[in-house]
Design a protein around this motif. Sequence first.
Motif, PDB file in Angstrom:
ATOM      1  N   LEU A  67       8.664  -9.561  -3.578  1.00  0.00           N
ATOM      2  CA  LEU A  67       7.491  -9.546  -4.718  1.00  0.00           C
ATOM      3  C   LEU A  67       7.021  -8.086  -4.360  1.00  0.00           C
ATOM      4  N   PRO A  68       6.225  -7.422  -5.380  1.00  0.00           N
ATOM      5  CA  PRO A  68       5.512  -6.151  -5.091  1.00  0.00           C
ATOM      6  C   PRO A  68       4.233  -6.390  -4.114  1.00  0.00           C
ATOM      7  N   LEU A  69       4.412  -5.404  -3.167  1.00  0.00           N
ATOM      8  CA  LEU A  69       3.132  -5.492  -1.961  1.00  0.00           C
ATOM      9  C   LEU A  69       2.122  -4.519  -2.331  1.00  0.00           C
ATOM     10  N   LEU A  70       0.873  -4.785  -2.412  1.00  0.00           N
ATOM     11  CA  LEU A  70      -0.073  -3.792  -2.505  1.00  0.00           C
ATOM     12  C   LEU A  70      -0.680  -3.864  -0.855  1.00  0.00           C
ATOM     13  N   VAL A  71      -0.924  -2.663  -0.310  1.00  0.00           N
ATOM     14  CA  VAL A  71      -1.263  -2.308   0.902  1.00  0.00           C
ATOM     15  C   VAL A  71      -2.698  -1.821   0.994  1.00  0.00           C
ATOM     16  N   ASP A  72      -3.428  -2.226   1.999  1.00  0.00           N
ATOM     17  CA  ASP A  72      -4.378  -1.918   2.329  1.00  0.00           C
ATOM     18  C   ASP A  72      -4.493  -0.569   3.165  1.00  0.00           C
ATOM     19  N   ALA A  73      -4.633   0.726   2.820  1.00  0.00           N
ATOM     20  CA  ALA A  73      -4.574   1.918   3.351  1.00  0.00           C
ATOM     21  C   ALA A  73      -5.991   2.398   4.051  1.00  0.00           C
ATOM     22  N   ASP A  74      -6.839   1.675   3.967  1.00  0.00           N
ATOM     23  CA  ASP A  74      -8.181   1.953   4.560  1.00  0.00           C
ATOM     24  C   ASP A  74      -8.832   3.099   3.942  1.00  0.00           C
ATOM     25  N   THR A  75      -9.210   4.183   4.701  1.00  0.00           N
ATOM     26  CA  THR A  75      -9.622   5.496   4.334  1.00  0.00           C
ATOM     27  C   THR A  75      -8.545   6.548   3.985  1.00  0.00           C
ATOM     28  N   GLY A  76      -7.140   6.113   4.240  1.00  0.00           N
ATOM     29  CA  GLY A  76      -6.103   6.979   3.853  1.00  0.00           C
ATOM     30  C   GLY A  76      -5.446   7.405   5.252  1.00  0.00           C
ATOM     31  N   PHE A  77      -6.211   7.210   6.539  1.00  0.00           N
ATOM     32  CA  PHE A  77      -5.597   7.453   7.873  1.00  0.00           C
ATOM     33  C   PHE A  77      -5.709   8.970   8.053  1.00  0.00           C
ATOM     34  N   GLY A  78      -6.678   9.515   7.620  1.00  0.00           N
ATOM     35  CA  GLY A  78      -7.028  10.998   7.885  1.00  0.00           C
ATOM     36  C   GLY A  78      -7.487  11.874   7.064  1.00  0.00           C
ATOM     37  N   SER A  79      -7.137  13.084   6.824  1.00  0.00           N
ATOM     38  CA  SER A  79      -7.399  13.966   5.717  1.00  0.00           C
ATOM     39  C   SER A  79      -6.251  14.130   4.996  1.00  0.00           C
ATOM     40  N   ALA A  80      -6.287  15.310   3.975  1.00  0.00           N
ATOM     41  CA  ALA A  80      -5.262  15.546   3.082  1.00  0.00           C
ATOM     42  C   ALA A  80      -3.859  15.494   3.518  1.00  0.00           C
ATOM     43  N   GLY A  94       8.363   0.236   1.853  1.00  0.00           N
ATOM     44  CA  GLY A  94       8.749  -0.766   0.761  1.00  0.00           C
ATOM     45  C   GLY A  94       7.249  -1.252   0.076  1.00  0.00           C
ATOM     46  N   ALA A  95       6.073  -0.568   0.003  1.00  0.00           N
ATOM     47  CA  ALA A  95       5.020  -0.870  -0.479  1.00  0.00           C
ATOM     48  C   ALA A  95       5.077  -0.578  -2.187  1.00  0.00           C
ATOM     49  N   ALA A  96       4.404  -1.311  -2.916  1.00  0.00           N
ATOM     50  CA  ALA A  96       4.691  -1.042  -4.196  1.00  0.00           C
ATOM     51  C   ALA A  96       3.328  -0.350  -4.667  1.00  0.00           C
ATOM     52  N   GLY A  97       2.072  -0.213  -3.763  1.00  0.00           N
ATOM     53  CA  GLY A  97       0.879   0.540  -4.114  1.00  0.00           C
ATOM     54  C   GLY A  97       0.056   0.449  -2.914  1.00  0.00           C
ATOM     55  N   ASP A 138       6.344   5.064  -9.996  1.00  0.00           N
ATOM     56  CA  ASP A 138       5.778   3.649 -10.069  1.00  0.00           C
ATOM     57  C   ASP A 138       4.907   3.119  -9.132  1.00  0.00           C
ATOM     58  N   PHE A 139       4.721   4.182  -8.128  1.00  0.00           N
ATOM     59  CA  PHE A 139       3.976   3.803  -6.863  1.00  0.00           C
ATOM     60  C   PHE A 139       2.416   3.669  -7.379  1.00  0.00           C
ATOM     61  N   VAL A 140       1.693   2.768  -6.979  1.00  0.00           N
ATOM     62  CA  VAL A 140       0.643   2.492  -7.607  1.00  0.00           C
ATOM     63  C   VAL A 140      -0.439   2.990  -6.601  1.00  0.00           C
ATOM     64  N   LEU A 141      -1.448   3.698  -7.215  1.00  0.00           N
ATOM     65  CA  LEU A 141      -2.543   4.470  -6.474  1.00  0.00           C
ATOM     66  C   LEU A 141      -3.792   3.653  -6.809  1.00  0.00           C
ATOM     67  N   MET A 142      -4.429   2.741  -5.824  1.00  0.00           N
ATOM     68  CA  MET A 142      -5.594   2.123  -6.203  1.00  0.00           C
ATOM     69  C   MET A 142      -6.962   2.747  -5.474  1.00  0.00           C
TER      70      MET A 142
END
Length: 285
Positions: A67-80, A94-97, A138-142
């Motif tokens: 199944l597609p996995l949405l992953v919690d990346a918090d604040t992105g783990f740092g700067s740019a 293997g994350a879908a987004g 196809d990688f989803v950015l939320m």
Amino acid sequence: MRAERPLQIAGAVNAYAAMLAQAAGFRALYVSGAGVANASFGLPDLAITTLNDVTEDVRRIAGAVDLPLLVDADTGFGSAFNIARTVREMIRAGAAGIHIEDQVAVKRCGHRPNKALVPPREMADRIASAADARTDADFVLMARTDALASEGMEGAVARALAYVEAGADMVFLEAATSLADYRTFTAEVKVPVLANVTEFGRTPLFAAEELAGAGVAMALYPLSAFRAMSAAALETYRTIRARGTQAELTGRMQTREELYRVLGYYDYERKLDALFARNDEPEEG
Ligand SMILES: C[C@](O)(C(=O)O)[C@H](CC(=O)O)C(=O)O
Ligand SMILES: [Mg+2]
């Protein structure tokens, strides 16, 4: 999301939980930041765990289900540059987004008081960095906004629009308190919106149909199974300590048979038997 509305997304704190959610019919799964912190490390959800900690769980879970996995990346783990690396590593794992939120780096759970946010511009930069780093179209950015609590609906909408402009495909409205909130928000924000239906928080436990009626595209249950398993585990440990036996609990346990069915154990066993049988054949000489 084409398959159902709202798309129900279930949190899975480990590979086996993911297999159970898949067996129950979920079409998308979630790796919760709180889940990684709480279940994998015994830590609170306060930005203590790292990108590597999360991707390790993502790899294990993605390896166990289709199944597609949405992953919690918090604040992105740092700067740019770190955020760019987060995106690449999540794709490799293997994350879908992923979702990235607009809290300051020392983030808190979205349903706790005293959250502090970065300025909208800074969050838009986070999103732009992430969008730029995508190696898979196809990688989803939320984009997740935690603004409702401190800036109200107007602030949350303005931020969401800026994040979409910066490249977010979807928006996560954190800690909404009414269906009217979702209705207003989804009318303004034209990309798919996620509702976080986490228990014991600010958001009432709206049913899927209610959320669909308010224009919500995705309903998230980040820790529901984790909370249920935790209560069951504690009761099991306590009972064994108090009674000296687990006999009265077996009726509520998943049986060996059920476990094996979920794991596909019998297929493995057949292959093993076939291998042994082959090895037992006398060698031609
Ligand atoms: C969705 C969330 O970010 C998570 O890490 O699962 C948490 C869930 C929770 O603490 O109930 C959050 O809403 O901040
Ligand atoms: Mg989180």
